[in-house]
Write a protein that holds these residues in place. Structure first.
Motif, mmCIF file in Angstrom:
data_model
loop_
_atom_site.group_PDB
_atom_site.id
_atom_site.type_symbol
_atom_site.label_atom_id
_atom_site.label_comp_id
_atom_site.label_asym_id
_atom_site.label_seq_id
_atom_site.Cartn_x
_atom_site.Cartn_y
_atom_site.Cartn_z
ATOM 1 N N PRO A 36 2.756 -4.788 -3.095
ATOM 2 C CA PRO A 36 2.438 -6.224 -3.221
ATOM 3 C C PRO A 36 3.081 -7.084 -2.134
ATOM 4 N N ALA A 37 4.337 -6.771 -1.772
ATOM 5 C CA ALA A 37 5.015 -7.547 -0.735
ATOM 6 C C ALA A 37 4.326 -7.369 0.617
ATOM 7 N N VAL A 38 3.936 -6.127 0.910
ATOM 8 C CA VAL A 38 3.245 -5.869 2.174
ATOM 9 C C VAL A 38 1.884 -6.571 2.187
ATOM 10 N N GLN A 39 1.159 -6.472 1.083
ATOM 11 C CA GLN A 39 -0.148 -7.113 1.001
ATOM 12 C C GLN A 39 -0.042 -8.626 1.206
ATOM 13 N N GLU A 40 0.963 -9.236 0.598
ATOM 14 C CA GLU A 40 1.136 -10.680 0.746
ATOM 15 C C GLU A 40 1.400 -11.051 2.199
ATOM 16 N N ALA A 41 2.224 -10.247 2.885
ATOM 17 C CA ALA A 41 2.523 -10.524 4.287
ATOM 18 C C ALA A 41 1.294 -10.323 5.168
ATOM 19 N N VAL A 42 0.493 -9.298 4.859
ATOM 20 C CA VAL A 42 -0.747 -9.066 5.607
ATOM 21 C C VAL A 42 -1.680 -10.255 5.451
ATOM 22 N N TRP A 43 -1.825 -10.732 4.221
ATOM 23 C CA TRP A 43 -2.741 -11.835 3.937
ATOM 24 C C TRP A 43 -2.292 -13.126 4.635
ATOM 25 N N ALA A 44 -0.977 -13.352 4.652
ATOM 26 C CA ALA A 44 -0.447 -14.611 5.185
ATOM 27 C C ALA A 44 -0.137 -14.540 6.670
ATOM 28 N N SER A 45 -0.316 -13.355 7.306
ATOM 29 C CA SER A 45 0.045 -13.168 8.722
ATOM 30 C C SER A 45 1.493 -13.587 8.958
ATOM 31 N N ARG A 46 2.386 -13.097 8.095
ATOM 32 C CA ARG A 46 3.809 -13.392 8.205
ATOM 33 C C ARG A 46 4.570 -12.115 8.535
ATOM 34 N N ILE A 65 11.723 -5.359 12.001
ATOM 35 C CA ILE A 65 10.898 -6.532 11.753
ATOM 36 C C ILE A 65 9.527 -6.225 12.335
ATOM 37 N N VAL A 66 8.516 -6.199 11.487
ATOM 38 C CA VAL A 66 7.183 -5.767 11.907
ATOM 39 C C VAL A 66 6.172 -6.884 11.694
ATOM 40 N N TRP A 67 5.059 -6.756 12.415
ATOM 41 C CA TRP A 67 3.918 -7.655 12.229
ATOM 42 C C TRP A 67 2.861 -6.871 11.458
ATOM 43 N N PRO A 68 2.730 -7.062 10.170
ATOM 44 C CA PRO A 68 1.774 -6.262 9.384
ATOM 45 C C PRO A 68 0.331 -6.663 9.668
ATOM 46 N N LEU A 69 -0.404 -5.767 10.301
ATOM 47 C CA LEU A 69 -1.774 -6.063 10.725
ATOM 48 C C LEU A 69 -2.809 -5.691 9.676
ATOM 49 N N GLY A 70 -2.483 -4.736 8.800
ATOM 50 C CA GLY A 70 -3.476 -4.329 7.810
ATOM 51 C C GLY A 70 -2.974 -3.223 6.921
ATOM 52 N N LEU A 71 -3.740 -2.966 5.868
ATOM 53 C CA LEU A 71 -3.468 -1.895 4.921
ATOM 54 C C LEU A 71 -4.577 -0.862 5.002
ATOM 55 N N VAL A 72 -4.198 0.409 4.871
ATOM 56 C CA VAL A 72 -5.177 1.488 4.851
ATOM 57 C C VAL A 72 -4.908 2.344 3.627
ATOM 58 N N ALA A 73 -5.949 2.644 2.867
ATOM 59 C CA ALA A 73 -5.840 3.555 1.728
ATOM 60 C C ALA A 73 -6.524 4.857 2.094
ATOM 61 N N LYS A 74 -5.754 5.932 2.140
ATOM 62 C CA LYS A 74 -6.308 7.268 2.375
ATOM 63 C C LYS A 74 -6.267 7.992 1.049
ATOM 64 N N ARG A 75 -7.409 8.001 0.358
ATOM 65 C CA ARG A 75 -7.460 8.448 -1.024
ATOM 66 C C ARG A 75 -6.459 7.633 -1.821
ATOM 67 N N SER A 76 -5.447 8.264 -2.413
ATOM 68 C CA SER A 76 -4.518 7.511 -3.257
ATOM 69 C C SER A 76 -3.215 7.193 -2.536
ATOM 70 N N VAL A 77 -3.184 7.314 -1.218
ATOM 71 C CA VAL A 77 -1.979 7.032 -0.440
ATOM 72 C C VAL A 77 -2.215 5.776 0.395
ATOM 73 N N TRP A 78 -1.240 4.845 0.335
ATOM 74 C CA TRP A 78 -1.348 3.588 1.074
ATOM 75 C C TRP A 78 -0.479 3.614 2.324
ATOM 76 N N TYR A 79 -1.027 3.060 3.415
ATOM 77 C CA TYR A 79 -0.323 2.956 4.681
ATOM 78 C C TYR A 79 -0.361 1.505 5.156
ATOM 79 N N MET A 80 0.691 1.112 5.870
ATOM 80 C CA MET A 80 0.721 -0.183 6.543
ATOM 81 C C MET A 80 0.584 0.049 8.038
ATOM 82 N N VAL A 81 -0.355 -0.628 8.658
ATOM 83 C CA VAL A 81 -0.490 -0.618 10.110
ATOM 84 C C VAL A 81 0.174 -1.888 10.618
ATOM 85 N N ALA A 82 1.168 -1.732 11.485
ATOM 86 C CA ALA A 82 1.960 -2.884 11.910
ATOM 87 C C ALA A 82 2.282 -2.786 13.394
#
Length: 321
Positions: free
Chosen positions: A142-152, A168-185
């Motif tokens: 949820p924290a990562v998703q919020e940062a992705v949405w807000a570009s924070r 300190i990363v710039w979260p560009l997006g979320l990727v779901a590979k089946r049931s595993v979540w990844y952050m692209v930053a």
């Protein structure tokens, strides 16, 4: 077929604005001459399509013209557009159908809904292909998703092998590979992938960041996946196996058949590529007496040693019974 193509042209122009004959031809996999004939047909049918010459020219619809389909909310549209064509759709010959449906969904929506939907596709990518299911937990999703949405910007602590690192990363997006979540930053000007289950902490910062103009989440994921596969270790070998077991061997995740040649009595020889010595041994043992390692010698000797150990284990159990 032509009626479908004419509708596709109409939707593409409505969704993208001005497009050249070459662009339309490439999108629809036809010749530019075919596009010109289709434009004449649209015009004859009363569709207000016109051409502009020059370097910035192309085909357009008259301002304000659009098809009018209603009944879908922005949230419903976004949920559907998260799905991307996978190899499964290609195998079934449905990838082009998916793209046509996608264009119809966009055409059915308001300009704001289209912008929001496209934004979502750039922030979340669903990859439903391959790989095993996982029971990992994602408490910081949820924290990562919020940062992705807000570009924070996001301050994270991440488990890397035996050590924890802070970034300190710039979260560009979320990727779901089946049931595993990844952050692209983005980190220090480079784009990296983080497995969200390995996050030890994640805290959104007040500072916003500007998303790279040409970054495409789905394209990045596809390229990084191919690079990951290309960098996997390889362990070549040659085996002899029962011909009826070849299809099962081809289904192994960590083995690939390079070349086959018929052998005697229903057997075949195959040049294969494993990933490691240990995984090769496990795969061979899994096929039992239906496969024999010809080379390399170390794999053959390891399989023999494991087979002897298994035999000794069962003989000992029989003595104790």
């Amino acid at each position: 077929m032509r009626a479908d193509r004419l509708l596709s042209i109409l939707l593409l122009l409505q969704n993208h604005g001005r497009l050249t004959s070459r662009m339309l031809a490439e999108m629809l996999e036809v010749s530019e001459r075919t596009i010109h004939r289709d434009m004449e047909a649209l015009s004859a049918a009363g569709i207000p399509v016109f051409a502009e010459r020059g370097s910035q020219g192309g085909w357009s619809l008259s301002e304000g013209y659009r098809t009018n389909l209603t009944g879908m909310t922005t949230e419903e549209l976004q949920s559907l557009l998260l799905v991307h064509p996978s190899s499964l759709l290609s195998d079934l010959g449905l990838k082009n159908r998916f793209e046509a449906a996608f264009q119809k969904l966009l055409a059915a929506s308001s300009a704001k809904a289209r912008r929001d939907a496209e934004a979502v596709r750039q922030l979340i990518h669903i990859d439903g292909a391959g790989w095993h299911q996982s029971d990992e937990s994602f408490p910081f999703l949820p924290a990562v998703q919020e940062a992705v949405w807000a570009s924070r910007k996001l301050f994270i602590s991440y488990q890397r092998e035996e050590t924890a690192v802070e970034r300190i990363v710039w979260p560009l997006g979320l990727v779901a590979k089946r049931s595993v979540w990844y952050m692209v930053a983005q980190v220090d000007g480079e784009v990296r992938t983080y497995r969200i289950s390995r996050l030890l902490s994640a805290r959104m910062l007040d500072e916003a960041f500007e998303r790279p103009a040409n970054f495409d989440l789905a394209r990045y994921w596809e390229q990084s996946t191919e690079q990951f596969k290309a960098n996997l270790p390889t362990y070549p070998g040659r085996v002899k196996l029962v011909e009826t077991s070849l299809s099962r061997f081809r289904q192994e995740r960590y083995a690939k058949v390079i070349h086959t040649a018929p052998a005697a009595d229903g057997w075949i020889e195959a040049e294969v590529e494993f990933q490691t010595l240990d995984s090769a041994c496990e795969i061979v043992l899994g096929l039992g007496s239906r496969i024999e390692v010809i080379e390399p010698l170390e794999l053959r000797e390891k399989v023999i040693a494991e087979a002897k150990a298994i035999t000794a284990l069962y003989r000992q159990s029989e003595k104790e019974a």
